[in-house]
Design an enzyme around this catalytic site. Structure first.
Site, PDB file in Angstrom:
ATOM      1  N   ARG A  67      -1.572  -6.974   6.149  1.00 41.05           N
ATOM      2  CA  ARG A  67      -1.667  -5.853   5.200  1.00 41.05           C
ATOM      3  C   ARG A  67      -2.726  -4.914   5.768  1.00 41.05           C
ATOM      4  O   ARG A  67      -3.892  -5.300   5.924  1.00 41.05           O
ATOM      5  CB  ARG A  67      -2.058  -6.342   3.809  1.00 41.05           C
ATOM      6  CG  ARG A  67      -2.395  -5.193   2.866  1.00 41.05           C
ATOM      7  CD  ARG A  67      -2.509  -5.612   1.419  1.00 41.05           C
ATOM      8  NE  ARG A  67      -1.182  -5.862   0.859  1.00 41.05           N
ATOM      9  CZ  ARG A  67      -0.929  -5.937  -0.445  1.00 41.05           C
ATOM     10  NH1 ARG A  67      -1.897  -5.767  -1.324  1.00 41.05           N
ATOM     11  NH2 ARG A  67       0.288  -6.170  -0.883  1.00 41.05           N
ATOM     12  N   HIS A  99       6.468  -1.323   2.124  1.00 45.13           N
ATOM     13  CA  HIS A  99       6.135  -2.608   1.494  1.00 45.13           C
ATOM     14  C   HIS A  99       7.433  -3.413   1.354  1.00 45.13           C
ATOM     15  O   HIS A  99       7.913  -3.672   0.242  1.00 45.13           O
ATOM     16  CB  HIS A  99       5.484  -2.366   0.124  1.00 45.13           C
ATOM     17  CG  HIS A  99       4.793  -3.558  -0.452  1.00 45.13           C
ATOM     18  ND1 HIS A  99       4.629  -4.747   0.233  1.00 45.13           N
ATOM     19  CD2 HIS A  99       4.222  -3.767  -1.676  1.00 45.13           C
ATOM     20  CE1 HIS A  99       3.977  -5.611  -0.527  1.00 45.13           C
ATOM     21  NE2 HIS A  99       3.730  -5.049  -1.686  1.00 45.13           N
ATOM     22  N   GLN A 146       7.959  -6.624  -1.022  1.00 42.85           N
ATOM     23  CA  GLN A 146       8.106  -6.368  -2.454  1.00 42.85           C
ATOM     24  C   GLN A 146       9.567  -6.091  -2.806  1.00 42.85           C
ATOM     25  O   GLN A 146      10.052  -6.490  -3.867  1.00 42.85           O
ATOM     26  CB  GLN A 146       7.231  -5.185  -2.876  1.00 42.85           C
ATOM     27  CG  GLN A 146       7.287  -4.897  -4.346  1.00 42.85           C
ATOM     28  CD  GLN A 146       6.689  -6.007  -5.208  1.00 42.85           C
ATOM     29  OE1 GLN A 146       5.563  -6.417  -4.977  1.00 42.85           O
ATOM     30  NE2 GLN A 146       7.439  -6.504  -6.183  1.00 42.85           N
ATOM     31  N   ASP A 171       5.311   3.214  -9.641  1.00 39.88           N
ATOM     32  CA  ASP A 171       4.147   2.589  -8.999  1.00 39.88           C
ATOM     33  C   ASP A 171       2.933   3.452  -9.346  1.00 39.88           C
ATOM     34  O   ASP A 171       3.081   4.570  -9.884  1.00 39.88           O
ATOM     35  CB  ASP A 171       4.390   2.534  -7.476  1.00 39.88           C
ATOM     36  CG  ASP A 171       3.345   1.727  -6.723  1.00 39.88           C
ATOM     37  OD1 ASP A 171       2.533   1.025  -7.356  1.00 39.88           O
ATOM     38  OD2 ASP A 171       3.334   1.811  -5.466  1.00 39.88           O
ATOM     39  N   CYS A 198       5.881  -3.015  -9.139  1.00 40.54           N
ATOM     40  CA  CYS A 198       5.376  -3.989  -8.161  1.00 40.54           C
ATOM     41  C   CYS A 198       4.057  -4.605  -8.596  1.00 40.54           C
ATOM     42  O   CYS A 198       3.710  -5.692  -8.155  1.00 40.54           O
ATOM     43  CB  CYS A 198       5.254  -3.333  -6.786  1.00 40.54           C
ATOM     44  SG  CYS A 198       4.052  -1.987  -6.712  1.00 40.54           S
ATOM     45  N   ARG A 217       8.136 -12.946  -5.722  1.00 41.98           N
ATOM     46  CA  ARG A 217       7.501 -12.779  -4.408  1.00 41.98           C
ATOM     47  C   ARG A 217       7.451 -14.135  -3.690  1.00 41.98           C
ATOM     48  O   ARG A 217       7.680 -14.221  -2.487  1.00 41.98           O
ATOM     49  CB  ARG A 217       6.071 -12.221  -4.567  1.00 41.98           C
ATOM     50  CG  ARG A 217       5.992 -10.795  -5.128  1.00 41.98           C
ATOM     51  CD  ARG A 217       6.551  -9.764  -4.175  1.00 41.98           C
ATOM     52  NE  ARG A 217       5.894  -9.795  -2.876  1.00 41.98           N
ATOM     53  CZ  ARG A 217       4.731  -9.192  -2.583  1.00 41.98           C
ATOM     54  NH1 ARG A 217       4.117  -8.478  -3.496  1.00 41.98           N
ATOM     55  NH2 ARG A 217       4.213  -9.256  -1.367  1.00 41.98           N
TER      56      ARG A 217
END
Ligand code: CP
Ligand code: NVA
Length: 308
Positions: free
Chosen positions: A104, A131, A134, A219, A259, A287
């Protein structure tokens, strides 16, 4: 065979991605029934985090533990990477010891450089641009609760950020219609939109995006690394909150996903995220299951992903 990375959703074929979602659903059922499955015994994952995380860290560490392997959390505060050791050298060293690396970071190019020098699979655990992990959980969640996402209508409301870019990739790979409502100056990467052809549309009005949508998602307005823009962004996004009135424009059977982490009262109203149309907790749990399927695909060459 060349080592396979997962930097964006385009690193797997559409067939592999569909098989991965089906496998994630199977692995979830197996785990819930108490069944053990340890395909990664003695295998080790390196986890490089240059940004904060709750879900990504815990889901990958837990996935490795369930699979009989181990995960090592690495942060720039206590590795030589944080003191200026080149990313290429870090990649060469880590990939001689561990079996898979999850990263990340900020610039997508840094992740790409790491992958170029790695002997083992590298997984994108979020960059400024994408991402993809996700999206595996999001598609799994929609599939479990509403059936196949192919051919459905998805509305993205708000910032054209890393998550939005990965939704564009998902629209291509899973073949659904994506309508993005973003304010001027906050649109997603135009090259990605162009490459998606007719599947992705940009509009200004959130109600237009949500009309008839089977999935509505959003988001945060300021992503990690954009904290100083928070006030300006709050102004720009003021008309982009997903609230009950907006959800009323969608298909009656619409699902809401986020998310997480979420800011209630900013990008989403509490009544929506905490209401019956929301599946955000299932989405967060997924996840774990979808990343187990990803690890199996990248490290075990499983028969369920063959000939895709
Ligand atoms: N959704 C997500 O990636 O959460 P974390 O930042 O907590 O990992
Ligand atoms: N767009 C958000 C996603 C967090 C999971 C960020 O990059 O901070």
């Amino acid at each position: 065979m060349a080592v396979r990375h997962f930097l964006t959703l385009h690193d797997l074929s559409s067939g592999e991605l569909h098989a991965l979602i089906a496998r994630a659903i199977e692995l979830k059922a197996l785990w819930r029934s108490g069944g053990g499955f340890e395909p990664l015994k003695n295998r080790v994952m390196g986890m490089l985090f240059e940004k904060s995380s709750t879900r990504t860290r815990v889901s990958f560490e837990t996935a490795m533990a369930h699979f009989g392997g181990h995960a090592i959390f690495l942060s720039p505060r206590d590795t030589q990477l944080g003191r200026g050791e080149p990313v290429e050298d870090t990649a060469r060293v880590l990939s001689r010891m561990v079996d898979v690396v999850m990263i990340r970071t900020f610039e997508h190019a840094k992740l790409q450089r790491f992958a170029d020098f790695s002997r083992v699979p590298v997984i994108n655990a979020l960059t400024d641009d994408h991402h993809p992990c996700q999206l595996l959980a999001d598609v799994q969640t929609f599939t479990e609760l509403r059936g196949a996402i192919t051919g459905r209508r998805v509305a993205w409301i708000g910032d054209g950020n890393n998550m939005c870019n990965s939704y564009i990739d998902a629209a291509c790979q899973f073949d659904f219609e994506l309508v993005i409502a973003a304010p001027e100056g906050y649109e997603p990467n135009p090259a990605l939109v162009a490459a998606a052809g007719g599947r992705v549309h940009l509009v200004r009005d959130p109600r237009e995006a949500v009309a008839g949508a089977h999935l509505v998602t959003t988001d945060v307005w300021a992503s990690m690394g954009q904290e100083e823009e928070q006030a300006a962004r709050a102004k720009a996004f003021a008309n982009y909150q997903v609230d009950m009135a907006l959800m009323a424009c969608a298909d009656p059977n619409v699902l809401f996903l986020h998310c997480l982490p979420a800011h209630r009262g900013e990008e989403v109203a509490a009544e929506v995220i905490d209401g019956p149309q929301s599946a955000v907790w299932e989405q967060a749990e997924n996840r774990l299951h979808s990343q187990k399927a990803l690890l199996e695909l990248l490290l075990c060459d499983p028969s369920w992903a063959a000939d895709r």
